[in-house]
Design an enzyme around this catalytic site. Structure first.
Site, mmCIF file in Angstrom:
data_model
loop_
_atom_site.group_PDB
_atom_site.id
_atom_site.type_symbol
_atom_site.label_atom_id
_atom_site.label_comp_id
_atom_site.label_asym_id
_atom_site.label_seq_id
_atom_site.Cartn_x
_atom_site.Cartn_y
_atom_site.Cartn_z
ATOM 1 N N HIS A 162 64.125 19.123 -43.270
ATOM 2 C CA HIS A 162 64.452 17.765 -43.577
ATOM 3 C C HIS A 162 63.190 16.663 -43.391
ATOM 4 C CE1 HIS A 162 68.289 19.377 -44.423
ATOM 5 N NE2 HIS A 162 68.944 19.012 -43.325
ATOM 6 N N CYS A 164 80.804 17.236 -34.643
ATOM 7 C CA CYS A 164 79.465 17.759 -34.395
ATOM 8 C C CYS A 164 78.474 17.104 -33.457
ATOM 9 C CB CYS A 164 78.638 17.877 -35.846
ATOM 10 S SG CYS A 164 76.964 18.781 -35.485
ATOM 11 N N CYS A 176 73.134 14.050 -36.567
ATOM 12 C CA CYS A 176 71.780 13.866 -37.690
ATOM 13 C C CYS A 176 72.385 12.547 -38.278
ATOM 14 C CB CYS A 176 71.692 14.911 -38.650
ATOM 15 S SG CYS A 176 71.489 16.397 -37.846
ATOM 16 N N CYS A 205 81.560 27.070 -48.381
ATOM 17 C CA CYS A 205 80.658 26.324 -47.356
ATOM 18 C C CYS A 205 81.801 26.162 -46.209
ATOM 19 C CB CYS A 205 80.156 25.283 -47.721
ATOM 20 S SG CYS A 205 79.175 24.304 -46.466
ATOM 21 N N CYS A 212 74.346 12.249 -41.601
ATOM 22 C CA CYS A 212 75.538 13.152 -41.866
ATOM 23 C C CYS A 212 76.698 12.560 -41.443
ATOM 24 C CB CYS A 212 75.085 14.594 -41.298
ATOM 25 S SG CYS A 212 76.574 15.679 -40.949
ATOM 26 N N CYS A 254 79.195 17.233 -46.002
ATOM 27 C CA CYS A 254 79.811 17.838 -44.786
ATOM 28 C C CYS A 254 80.322 16.629 -43.996
ATOM 29 C CB CYS A 254 79.223 18.820 -44.118
ATOM 30 S SG CYS A 254 78.124 18.179 -42.913
ATOM 31 N N SER A 291 73.080 28.209 -41.423
ATOM 32 C CA SER A 291 72.111 27.175 -41.494
ATOM 33 C C SER A 291 72.242 26.489 -40.117
ATOM 34 C CB SER A 291 72.846 26.241 -42.509
ATOM 35 O OG SER A 291 72.135 25.187 -42.700
ATOM 36 N N GLY A 336 79.572 21.036 -38.127
ATOM 37 C CA GLY A 336 79.330 21.627 -37.069
ATOM 38 C C GLY A 336 77.989 22.172 -37.218
ATOM 39 N N GLU A 357 86.867 21.065 -42.783
ATOM 40 C CA GLU A 357 86.815 21.200 -44.321
ATOM 41 C C GLU A 357 86.062 22.164 -44.589
ATOM 42 O OE1 GLU A 357 85.626 16.538 -44.386
ATOM 43 O OE2 GLU A 357 84.188 18.018 -45.574
HETATM 44 S S1 SF4 Z 1 76.789 18.911 -39.054
HETATM 45 FE FE1 SF4 Z 1 74.731 19.732 -39.311
HETATM 46 S S2 SF4 Z 1 73.736 17.975 -40.638
HETATM 47 FE FE2 SF4 Z 1 75.835 17.246 -39.518
HETATM 48 S S3 SF4 Z 1 75.188 16.257 -37.723
HETATM 49 FE FE3 SF4 Z 1 75.758 18.394 -37.178
HETATM 50 S S4 SF4 Z 1 73.736 19.492 -37.138
HETATM 51 FE FE4 SF4 Z 1 73.443 17.628 -38.108
#
Ligand code: SF4
Length: 337
Positions: free
Chosen positions: A204, A100, A104, A93, A107, A321, A179, A147, A72
């Protein structure tokens, strides 16, 4: 391929300026060369399968890749100058991986695990596809979608070269922001690269205790390791970093966390972006009250830390995300049951 150099200019012109979708349309190339290009390369492209638009015109795009994977991007119009650019920019973005691996806890992208890295063209193609669908020129890119960009280091750098180059998408390096959740060794490596892009670190949490609770990466690179990598980056780039800080109720929004965050920001001369948490279905976290958000901001401001409190756009389209992908995949699974 033994061709004169100007052929490369012609090809990049067709790819990134005229944006044709087949080699056959590159009509100023000799036929034998077109044939060889067809035999050697494929013009991969990302297909838009779903677009969601929010009331404030933030739009979210779900793409299907050639191998069927979903990713996305989010298009955010008239975003305030969060990363040092002018206001009123059209920001995209983009995603850098399918899923990923960093998990986290707040997320959606981490929920279903990691599938694979995106190639450089799959990253750049998100911008091309969104510009074409939205009929708007994008002038600001943040690598903040699905990611961890620094875990896909080489492809992200290649994509940045395409996005930044005059022969490519022509977006200025200062309007490109990476980021990271805190991959300390890669932050150092990025500090040694000649590109002048911006870096945003997803902090965070101001203590290891809080970060360990919500970001597993902190167990590998704790706050001090992360901040010293940021020191190194800052010393090499002479450029202001940004700390991203998602405010989550009763997790990281205390006055004490705000005061410690001031200390970290002061050490690095960093700017702080506060982002009220966007609820993800299936996850237990919630957004602090507006009063709490304002109090947190006021503590930073009282210490002279440049800070913004982002009024999250796209709250009503699940813009955090990974959420649209997750929802679409779950719907697809549900249909097969
Ligand atoms: S996309 Fe970013 S916020 Fe989400 S789990 Fe991966 S590193 Fe963490």
């Amino acid at each position: 391929m033994g061709e004169p150099g100007y052929r490369a200019d012609q090809i990049t012109d067709w790819l990134y300026k005229k944006r044709v979708d087949t080699v056959d349309k590159m009509t100023d190339l000799p036929r034998p060369l077109r044939r060889r290009l067809l035999e050697t390369f494929s013009l991969g492209k990302v297909d838009i399968v779903r677009v969601l638009g929010a009331r404030d015109t933030t739009r979210k795009f779900l793409f299907r890749l050639a191998d069927g994977n979903l990713i996305e991007s989010v298009l955010i119009p008239a975003s305030p100058a969060l990363y040092g650019g002018r206001t009123d920019r059209r920001t995209i973005c983009v995603s850098t991986q399918v899923g990923c691996a960093y998990g986290c806890k707040f997320c959606a992208s981490g929920l279903e695990g990691f599938s694979r890295n995106l190639s450089a063209n799959e990253i750049a193609d998100q911008i091309i596809a969104v510009e074409s669908e939205a009929e708007e020129k994008i002038d600001n890119v943040v690598f903040m979608g699905m990611g961890e960009p620094l875990a896909n280091f080489q492809n992200v750098l290649r994509a940045i070269r395409i996005i930044n180059a005059e022969w490519g998408l022509g977006i200025g390096a200062r309007h490109i922001t990476i980021s990271t959740s805190g991959l300390a060794p890669q932050i150092r490596k990025l500090g040694e690269e000649p590109v002048q892009i911006r870096l945003a670190v997803s902090l965070h949490g101001a203590t290891d205790e809080v970060r360990n609770r919500i970001m597993p990466i902190n167990r590998r690179y704790n706050i001090e390791t992360l901040l010293s990598a940021c020191d190194y980056y800052h010393a090499h780039k002479k450029q202001r970093l940004t700390f991203e800080y998602i405010l989550i109720a009763d997790v990281n929004d205390s006055d004490e966390q705000a005061r410690l965050l001031c200390r970290h920001a002061y050490r690095l001369r960093a700017k702080v972006n506060l982002i009220p948490y966007n609820t993800v279905s299936g996850l237990p976290w919630s957004r602090p009250s507006e009063k709490r958000q304002e109090k947190f901001l006021s503590i930073l401001q009282a210490e002279g830390i440049p800070a913004t409190l982002r009024r999250e756009k796209g709250h009503d389209i699940d813009a955090a995300c990974g959420q649209l992908r997750l929802q679409t995949e779950r719907e697809a699974v549900a249909r097969t049951l």
